[in-house]
Write an enzyme that holds these catalytic residues in place. Structure first.
Site, PDB file in Angstrom:
ATOM      1  CE1 TYR A 192      -3.409  -0.507  12.571  1.00 42.67           C
ATOM      2  CE2 TYR A 192      -4.228   1.487  11.536  1.00 42.67           C
ATOM      3  CZ  TYR A 192      -4.025   0.726  12.662  1.00 42.67           C
ATOM      4  OH  TYR A 192      -4.440   1.202  13.892  1.00 42.67           O
ATOM      5  CB  SER A 198     -12.083  -0.591  19.366  1.00 42.68           C
ATOM      6  OG  SER A 198     -11.136  -1.169  18.502  1.00 42.68           O
ATOM      7  NE  ARG A 248     -10.276  -5.265  19.774  1.00 38.42           N
ATOM      8  CZ  ARG A 248      -9.251  -4.548  19.332  1.00 38.42           C
ATOM      9  NH1 ARG A 248      -9.123  -4.334  18.042  1.00 38.42           N
ATOM     10  NH2 ARG A 248      -8.362  -4.052  20.167  1.00 38.42           N
ATOM     11  N   GLY A 249     -16.827  -4.259  16.624  1.00 39.36           N
ATOM     12  CA  GLY A 249     -18.010  -4.750  15.936  1.00 39.36           C
ATOM     13  C   GLY A 249     -19.021  -5.436  16.826  1.00 39.36           C
ATOM     14  N   GLY A 258     -23.427  -7.931  17.964  1.00 42.47           N
ATOM     15  CA  GLY A 258     -23.473  -8.945  18.992  1.00 42.47           C
ATOM     16  C   GLY A 258     -22.595 -10.145  18.676  1.00 42.47           C
TER      17      GLY A 258
END
Length: 350
Positions: free
Chosen positions: A62, A208, A212-213, A218
């Protein structure tokens, strides 16, 4: 918002205890857009710890390296002994090329590098981030076992490993946790990986958990991403098929149904998705990531959300295998489906 009490769970069978929900730190420094202000991220990490979230998840890739350096700064001045620190090795970046490595020399060098960047003497949970399919898993775990014996690592984990890889690794040294992608739109691990972990007494760390959001906002979330966000970049290059425009349109129905149930429960879609993971068992810890204290507070509030068996069944019916269009990954982003390693040769040291 009232403070949510964050309980503790046992992760694996070797004695590791962690907070019932962890904190994924990746997005603070890399992958999901540009690095966030260091002082704000240190404040967020301290807020998480003071709230009872003590499992902090990072990796040497990362940044690369910058997220470990950030955590090292956050864990100074007496904070280190209040957390369970998890990091990973195995994805080697050099001159823009990505290589998966599990050879002993690399394992040791990676560990030494992480210890230095984190500013610690020992890593609580050290994962192999992706499996090197060229090296027998027994050889990789053999080197990790030495690091445990030397006091540089407390517990060993795997990420994105197949069931057979997990079994072979566990036979060399107990595996404490397997990290895997698990959420309402990623449920394929339930077929073989999760049962294997439970059979062997291995804890499960769900990364996740919010898709991933996607399960938070949406399809429209893609429109708000920066141009260097992994999710936007990879949707252009098809590495994340679910974020391709034609697939997002299909997958919008899942989000709409989750949102409808969340409204009925008077919670956010994120909280509902996290509660579903929390209800999978007391051997599962989710590690949602965030860069905002407000979102963090909402995430831990999901721990107090109770779902009935009927609500769990309803969620699972709308999140069936055919509800989501597109694979999790393609290309060089290896997953457990391709994590088989060569057999250990006769006389090969472990």
């Amino acid at each position: 918002m009232a403070t949510t009490k964050v309980g503790r769970i046992k992760l694996g069978s070797q004695g590791l205890e962690v907070s019932a929900q962890g904190l994924g730190c990746m997005g603070m420094s890399a992958i999901y857009g540009p690095p966030k202000p260091e002082a704000d991220m240190v404040a967020l990490i301290h807020h998480a710890i003071n709230s009872g979230v003590t499992l902090l998840d990072t990796s040497d890739v990362y940044g690369p390296h910058t997220n470990e350096i950030l955590l090292g700064k956050a864990l100074k001045d007496g904070v280190r002994n209040r957390v369970e620190l998890a990091t990973k090795f195995g994805i080697h970046l050099t001159e823009g090329q990505r290589e998966i490595r599990g050879d002993p020399a690399y394992v040791r060098a990676a560990c030494e590098g992480s210890l230095k960047r984190l500013g610690v003497d020992c890593i609580d949970l050290y994962y192999q981030h992706r499996i090197d399919t060229r090296v027998p898993i027994e050889v990789t775990i053999g080197e990790l076992k030495k690091l445990v014996e030397e006091g540089k690592v407390k517990y060993i984990g795997l990420s994105e490993a197949s069931a057979s890889t997990i079994r072979r690794a566990h036979a060399v040294h107990p595996i404490t946790a397997v990290q895997l992608e698990w959420s309402l739109w990623s449920r394929d691990v339930e077929e073989e990986i999760v049962p294997t972990c439970r059979e062997l007494g291995i804890g499960i760390v769900a990364y996740s958990p919010l898709g991933r959001g996607f399960l938070s906002s949406g399809p429209k979330m893609v429109e708000t991403l920066s141009n260097d966000d992994f999710r936007k970049v990879c949707s252009y290059f098809t590495y994340l098929p679910r974020f391709q425009p034609e697939n997002l349109k299909h997958n919008e129905r899942l989000y709409e149904q989750v949102n409808k149930i969340a409204a009925r429960k008077e919670c956010t879609p994120s909280q509902l998705a996290l509660a579903w993971i929390h209800h999978q068992g007391n051997d599962v810890c989710s590690i949602p990531g965030t860069t905002k204290i407000e979102n963090f507070n909402q995430n831990i509030a999901a721990l107090a959300l109770k779902l009935t068996p009927e609500e769990m069944a309803e969620l699972e019916s709308i999140a069936s295998a055919d509800a989501v269009k597109g694979d999790r990954y393609t290309g060089t982003f290896a997953t457990y489906h391709e994590s088989e390693t060569p057999p250990l040769s006769s006389g090969q040291p472990v």
